[in-house]
Structure formats: structure tokens, C-alpha cells
Motif scaffolding. Structure first.
Motif, PDB file in Angstrom:
ATOM      1  N   CYS A   2       0.830  -1.199   0.000  1.00  0.00           N
ATOM      2  CA  CYS A   2       0.000   0.000   0.000  1.00  0.00           C
ATOM      3  C   CYS A   2       0.870   1.257   0.000  1.00  0.00           C
ATOM      4  N   ALA A   3       1.979   1.222   0.728  1.00  0.00           N
ATOM      5  CA  ALA A   3       2.897   2.365   0.722  1.00  0.00           C
ATOM      6  C   ALA A   3       3.504   2.584  -0.661  1.00  0.00           C
ATOM      7  N   LEU A   4       3.631   1.505  -1.428  1.00  0.00           N
ATOM      8  CA  LEU A   4       4.237   1.584  -2.762  1.00  0.00           C
ATOM      9  C   LEU A   4       3.212   1.826  -3.868  1.00  0.00           C
ATOM     10  N   GLN A   5       1.922   1.854  -3.516  1.00  0.00           N
ATOM     11  CA  GLN A   5       0.876   2.028  -4.530  1.00  0.00           C
ATOM     12  C   GLN A   5       1.114   3.310  -5.321  1.00  0.00           C
ATOM     13  N   GLY A   6       0.821   3.261  -6.635  1.00  0.00           N
ATOM     14  CA  GLY A   6       1.031   4.419  -7.495  1.00  0.00           C
ATOM     15  C   GLY A   6       0.159   5.593  -7.100  1.00  0.00           C
ATOM     16  N   LYS A   7       0.573   6.789  -7.497  1.00  0.00           N
ATOM     17  CA  LYS A   7      -0.167   7.996  -7.106  1.00  0.00           C
ATOM     18  C   LYS A   7      -1.555   8.045  -7.721  1.00  0.00           C
ATOM     19  N   ASN A   8      -1.780   7.279  -8.771  1.00  0.00           N
ATOM     20  CA  ASN A   8      -3.106   7.188  -9.380  1.00  0.00           C
ATOM     21  C   ASN A   8      -3.800   5.876  -9.049  1.00  0.00           C
ATOM     22  N   GLY A   9      -3.327   5.200  -8.003  1.00  0.00           N
ATOM     23  CA  GLY A   9      -3.977   3.987  -7.538  1.00  0.00           C
ATOM     24  C   GLY A   9      -3.454   2.706  -8.144  1.00  0.00           C
ATOM     25  N   GLN A  10      -2.376   2.777  -8.935  1.00  0.00           N
ATOM     26  CA  GLN A  10      -1.866   1.565  -9.576  1.00  0.00           C
ATOM     27  C   GLN A  10      -1.285   0.594  -8.546  1.00  0.00           C
ATOM     28  N   TRP A  11      -1.655  -0.681  -8.698  1.00  0.00           N
ATOM     29  CA  TRP A  11      -0.978  -1.745  -7.980  1.00  0.00           C
ATOM     30  C   TRP A  11       0.128  -2.257  -8.901  1.00  0.00           C
ATOM     31  N   TRP A  12       1.366  -2.004  -8.505  1.00  0.00           N
ATOM     32  CA  TRP A  12       2.493  -2.302  -9.398  1.00  0.00           C
ATOM     33  C   TRP A  12       2.774  -3.785  -9.479  1.00  0.00           C
ATOM     34  N   TRP A  13       3.510  -4.190 -10.512  1.00  0.00           N
ATOM     35  CA  TRP A  13       3.627  -5.599 -10.882  1.00  0.00           C
ATOM     36  C   TRP A  13       4.830  -6.293 -10.254  1.00  0.00           C
ATOM     37  N   HIS A  14       6.029  -5.732 -10.369  1.00  0.00           N
ATOM     38  CA  HIS A  14       7.235  -6.421  -9.895  1.00  0.00           C
ATOM     39  C   HIS A  14       7.926  -5.633  -8.785  1.00  0.00           C
ATOM     40  N   TYR A  15       8.336  -6.376  -7.732  1.00  0.00           N
ATOM     41  CA  TYR A  15       9.003  -5.782  -6.573  1.00  0.00           C
ATOM     42  C   TYR A  15      10.374  -6.413  -6.367  1.00  0.00           C
ATOM     43  N   ASP A  16      11.307  -5.622  -5.817  1.00  0.00           N
ATOM     44  CA  ASP A  16      12.566  -6.147  -5.295  1.00  0.00           C
ATOM     45  C   ASP A  16      12.291  -6.489  -3.838  1.00  0.00           C
ATOM     46  N   VAL A  17      12.133  -7.785  -3.564  1.00  0.00           N
ATOM     47  CA  VAL A  17      11.675  -8.200  -2.237  1.00  0.00           C
ATOM     48  C   VAL A  17      12.792  -8.132  -1.193  1.00  0.00           C
ATOM     49  N   ARG A  18      14.026  -7.921  -1.619  1.00  0.00           N
ATOM     50  CA  ARG A  18      15.092  -7.760  -0.638  1.00  0.00           C
ATOM     51  C   ARG A  18      14.950  -6.432   0.099  1.00  0.00           C
ATOM     52  N   HIS A  19      14.506  -5.421  -0.635  1.00  0.00           N
ATOM     53  CA  HIS A  19      14.476  -4.067  -0.083  1.00  0.00           C
ATOM     54  C   HIS A  19      13.069  -3.489   0.032  1.00  0.00           C
ATOM     55  N   GLY A  20      12.062  -4.228  -0.450  1.00  0.00           N
ATOM     56  CA  GLY A  20      10.702  -3.743  -0.361  1.00  0.00           C
ATOM     57  C   GLY A  20      10.448  -2.547  -1.234  1.00  0.00           C
ATOM     58  N   THR A  21      10.951  -2.582  -2.470  1.00  0.00           N
ATOM     59  CA  THR A  21      10.790  -1.475  -3.413  1.00  0.00           C
ATOM     60  C   THR A  21      10.172  -1.985  -4.712  1.00  0.00           C
ATOM     61  N   VAL A  22       9.669  -1.066  -5.509  1.00  0.00           N
ATOM     62  CA  VAL A  22       9.141  -1.424  -6.822  1.00  0.00           C
ATOM     63  C   VAL A  22      10.306  -1.598  -7.782  1.00  0.00           C
ATOM     64  N   ALA A  23      10.328  -2.724  -8.477  1.00  0.00           N
ATOM     65  CA  ALA A  23      11.349  -2.952  -9.503  1.00  0.00           C
ATOM     66  C   ALA A  23      10.851  -2.434 -10.851  1.00  0.00           C
ATOM     67  N   GLU A  24       9.673  -2.863 -11.266  1.00  0.00           N
ATOM     68  CA  GLU A  24       9.050  -2.395 -12.499  1.00  0.00           C
ATOM     69  C   GLU A  24       7.537  -2.400 -12.320  1.00  0.00           C
ATOM     70  N   GLY A  25       6.916  -1.274 -12.592  1.00  0.00           N
ATOM     71  CA  GLY A  25       5.497  -1.134 -12.313  1.00  0.00           C
ATOM     72  C   GLY A  25       4.564  -1.765 -13.317  1.00  0.00           C
ATOM     73  N   TYR A  26       4.928  -1.748 -14.581  1.00  0.00           N
ATOM     74  CA  TYR A  26       4.027  -2.204 -15.637  1.00  0.00           C
ATOM     75  C   TYR A  26       4.343  -3.628 -16.061  1.00  0.00           C
ATOM     76  N   PRO A  27       3.267  -4.329 -16.496  1.00  0.00           N
ATOM     77  CA  PRO A  27       1.891  -3.897 -16.727  1.00  0.00           C
ATOM     78  C   PRO A  27       1.133  -3.648 -15.422  1.00  0.00           C
ATOM     79  N   VAL A  28       0.081  -2.835 -15.527  1.00  0.00           N
ATOM     80  CA  VAL A  28      -0.905  -2.714 -14.463  1.00  0.00           C
ATOM     81  C   VAL A  28      -2.123  -3.505 -14.912  1.00  0.00           C
ATOM     82  N   TYR A  29      -2.515  -4.475 -14.094  1.00  0.00           N
ATOM     83  CA  TYR A  29      -3.589  -5.404 -14.453  1.00  0.00           C
ATOM     84  C   TYR A  29      -4.914  -4.958 -13.841  1.00  0.00           C
TER      85      TYR A  29
END
Length: 421
Positions: free
Chosen positions: A265-292
Motif C-alpha cells: 500500500c505504501a508503494l501504490q502508485g499515485k493514481n492507484g496503480q498496484w504495481w507488478w514487480h518488486y525487489d523483495v530484498r528491499h521492499g521497493t518497486v522494480a518495475e510497475g508495468y503492466p498494471v492489471y
């Protein structure tokens, strides 16, 4: 113990300590009508979900082949214009759709199933699953049968138990489905061994942050992708671990679900996007698209609502933001929601050759934490709509919004068992 593993465990412990150390859902009575609750939070979102549910009920009959549900309904261009084509069959999608349809009126079910019943559908799915090596299909079918019909499909549960006991590779999503299946059948048979194995698998899938990786063990994804987890890898563990707490009072499981939810939820896009790929070591977004689309209208609401009903935090505002993206996505003006066709188009993706950006970002972040491709949005803009619609997307939509009370039933059974002499 390696320095990297020690660091990972330290980070996870810190996230746990930041969460509520003790909690209780005893006596907590939450409304079971999720649509009514949504209306109090955002009337416009409630109206949108009502429209989406009507589209799902209209679209599902088009995705049924007479025996099982299809893999996808795809838009194709012909000499006479655009039309849609049904492609393949999918056991996983059939079970997911059955879970959702079971919460609708009988007439809606029969319309979707060409006059048939969900029991008949699941009987065919069980027969196929018994001959399948797809652990995900087996888990979903066993779960649906137990929850919808109250039947313990012994051959399917035996297959699940053997697979997890063998130490064979399993995806995080499949492991979460195994746990949900085991919990659904807990009152029908002794599934404690499967519950323990699936729980252990999920806890092993966290690699440094509260987020979950894609495979168990992580090395099964390969050196360049072992640190990547997708959105589904977060959603289904949140759901399964929330249910584990409801069923067995496992506070550690609820905390793991909650801190994962807090992070996405903290990483959710500013327009409500739930992003697709995360770097789970650091808890960050790796690549947001596609948005499903299914993440926005079904999967995120499903997991977050179940977390709340199990005693976790309320993330209603994030659910509303995700829903708003469906109508107000800034990436492009084309609509995703097409009521007259009974579809919600699958995703908005980048214009890129053969998933180039996702592969490049995975490789880049494997070498350099925080890697970002320069000018990525200019070079590969998210301007492509994937014009297909899959039945599970509607099945999970129905399940997300109409299955209120499922978590409470698990908790009530636990409480009832605890008071027995």
C-alpha cells in the motif's frame, strides 16, 4: 549464517516489531456486506463495483465452453471488424471462477454454466485435477470443493501434501493456495501437516523485506530473478496468512500479512496503480508495468478485505484508489471497461519487445539495488491495452465483493472448538 541472510532476518524482525505486538479479534463484529461497507467509504466506488459485477455476470457465460472455463476471451480483428475468440480451457481459472460464482444467485450460476451447477462443474474439475501435475490447479480445485460443497477431495489433498513434503520447488502463489485449501478443509479432515508445511514455505519466501519472493526456494527463479516478486506473490500470502490467523489464532501469520499489506500500500502508485514487480530484498518497486485490471478490482480488494476481517488494519482508502484507476487511468484515454461486450480489458502495458523492460530491470536490480532504466517511460511508454479478458478475473471479482463472512466463519469455528469440553 551468511551476512545477507542475517541482514534479511533482522529487517523482517524490525518490521514485525513495528507492527502491533499483540492483538485480539475476540468479540469484533464486522459487517459482512462488503458492498455496503464500500458505499459508506466511497459511494462512487460502490457504484463502479456494482457496474463491474453486472459486467462479470454478463461476461462469464461467454467464457464457458460447456465443461470448464476457458483460458481467455481475446479480441481479434477480422475482415468484418473486431470480434472476440474463446481460447483454451484452464483448470485454475475454472476453480477460481467457481469460488466467485458460488456467492451469486442460483439463476446467475445457471446462466454462467449453460444450465448446469457449480457442483457438476467442480466434479469435472476434480476428475481433471486428479490427472494433473499442476500443483496450483490441484490446490485451487481442492479449495473450491471444500469451501463450496463441503467435501474433502482426498486424492487432491494427498497430492498437495506429497508435493510439499518432498521439498520440490513450488511457487509462492501455489504455496499460498495450498494453505487456503488446507484451511478450507480443516473441519472435514486432518489437514494440519499440510497447514504446517505451507506456512513454513510462505515464511521462507521473504528475503529481507516484508514482501514475498516468487519461488520457494528463491534460487529456483535463477540468479537474475531470485529477488523479484510479483503482485500476486503478495496478495495470496496476505489472504492465506489472514485466514490462518482466523482459523488458528496465529498472530505471527497475521502480522506477516499485515506488514506485507502495509508495504504494497505504501508503494501504490499515485493514481492507484498496484504495481507488478518488486525487489523483495528491499521492499521497493522494480518495475510497475503492466498494471492489471484484476489487481485493481479483485485481487487487492480480496486480500485487503480478508486481512481486515481477520483482525488486521483497514486499507479501504487504498482499495478505493485502486478502483478509481480503472476509470481514470492516466496512461492513456482508451477505456478498459466495455459493458456491451461484457469485458474489462486485461491490462495496460508498455510498448516493448518481448517483455524487454521487465527482464532488463530484473537483471539490473540483481546487480545494483535501486537500478532504474534511464528515460524508461519515454522509450517504452505504457500505451498498450491488452484486449483480452480471462474468466478468473471475473470469478475473483465476484469472490472479492460477495464472499464477506468467509473469514468470520473460520474464526467462529476456531472459537467453537476452543469452548468444547
Amino acid at each position: 549464517m551468511s551476512n545477507e541472510i542475517a541482514k534479511s532476518q533482522s529487517q523482517i524482525r524490525a518490521a514485525f516489531e513495528a507492527a502491533t505486538a499483540s492483538r485480539s479479534d475476540e468479540g469484533r463484529q464486522l459487517p459482512r456486506d462488503r458492498l455496503a461497507v464500500l458505499a459508506t467509504v466511497s459511494p462512487s466506488s460502490r457504484a463502479l463495483v456494482d457496474r463491474l459485477l453486472a459486467i462479470a455476470e454478463r461476461g462469464l457465460p461467454r467464457m464457458y465452453d460447456g465443461a470448464l472455463f476457458a483460458h481467455t476471451l481475446r479480441a481479434i480483428e477480422t475482415r468484418d471488424g473486431w470480434t472476440e475468440r474463446l481460447e483454451g480451457v484452464n483448470l485454475r481459472y475454472t476453480a477460481m471462477t467457481a469460488l466467485g460464482l458460488a456467492n451469486t444467485e442460483t439463476e446467475t450460476q445457471r446462466q454462467a454454466l449453460d444450465g448446469g451447477t457449480i457442483g457438476e462443474l467442480l466434479k469435472r474439475a476434480a476428475a481433471r485435477s486428479e490427472q494433473s501435475s499442476d500443483i496450483g490447479a490441484i490446490a485451487l480445485t481442492a479449495w473450491a470443493i471444500a469451501e463450496v460443497t463441503g467435501v474433502y477431495a482426498a486424492p487432491l489433498y494427498t497430492a498437495l501434501s506429497k508435493h510439499l513434503a518432498s521439498g520440490s520447488t513450488v511457487s509462492t502463489v501455489e504455496c499460498a493456495w495450498c494453505l487456503s485449501a488446507a484451511l478450507a478443509a480443516r473441519e472435514l479432515a486432518d489437514t494440519s501437516v499440510l497447514i504446517d508445511a505451507a506456512r513454513a514455505g510462505l515464511f521462507s519466501a521473504r528475503l529481507g523485506s516484508p514482501l514475498f519472493g516468487h519461488m520457494i526456494p528463491a534460487s529456483a527463479s535463477g540468479r537474475l530473478r531470485s529477488h523479484i516478486g510479483c503482485f500476486a506473490d503478495q496478495v495470496y500470502p496476505i489472504q492465506a496468512l489472514s485466514r490462518l490467523h482466523a482459523s488458528l489464532g496465529d498472530v505471527e501469520a497475521l502480522t506477516a500479512a499485515e506488514v506485507c499489506a502495509e508495504r504494497i500500500c505504501a508503494l501504490q502508485g499515485k493514481n492507484g496503480q498496484w504495481w507488478w514487480h518488486y525487489d523483495v530484498r528491499h521492499g521497493t518497486v522494480a518495475e510497475g508495468y503492466p498494471v492489471y485490471s484484476v489487481h485493481q478490482h479483485a485481487m487487492a480488494p480480496m486480500a485487503l478485505l480478508e486481512l481486515r476481517e481477520a483482525g488486521g488494519r483497514d486499507f479501504s482508502s487504498c482499495i478505493v484508489e485502486g478502483l478509481c484507476w480503472l476509470e481514470n487511468h492516466p496512461e492513456m484515454p482508451d477505456t478498459l471497461i466495455v459493458p456491451d461486450k461484457g469485458v474489462v480489458w486485461r491490462k495496460i502495458a508498455r510498448r516493448e519487445p518481448n517483455k524487454f523492460v521487465r527482464k532488463a530491470v530484473a537483471a539490473g536490480t540483481a546487480i545494483w539495488a535501486g537500478f532504474r532504466m534511464p528515460a524508461i517511460d519515454a522509450l517504452f511508454p505504457p500505451l498498450r491495452i491488452d484486449r483480452e479478458c480471462r474468466p478468473y478475473e471475473f470469478g475473483l471479482m465476484l469472490y472479492a465483493w460477495l464472499s464477506g463472512g468467509t473469514v468470520a466463519k473460520l474464526a467462529n469455528k476456531r472459537k467453537a472448538n476452543s469452548t468444547r469440553p
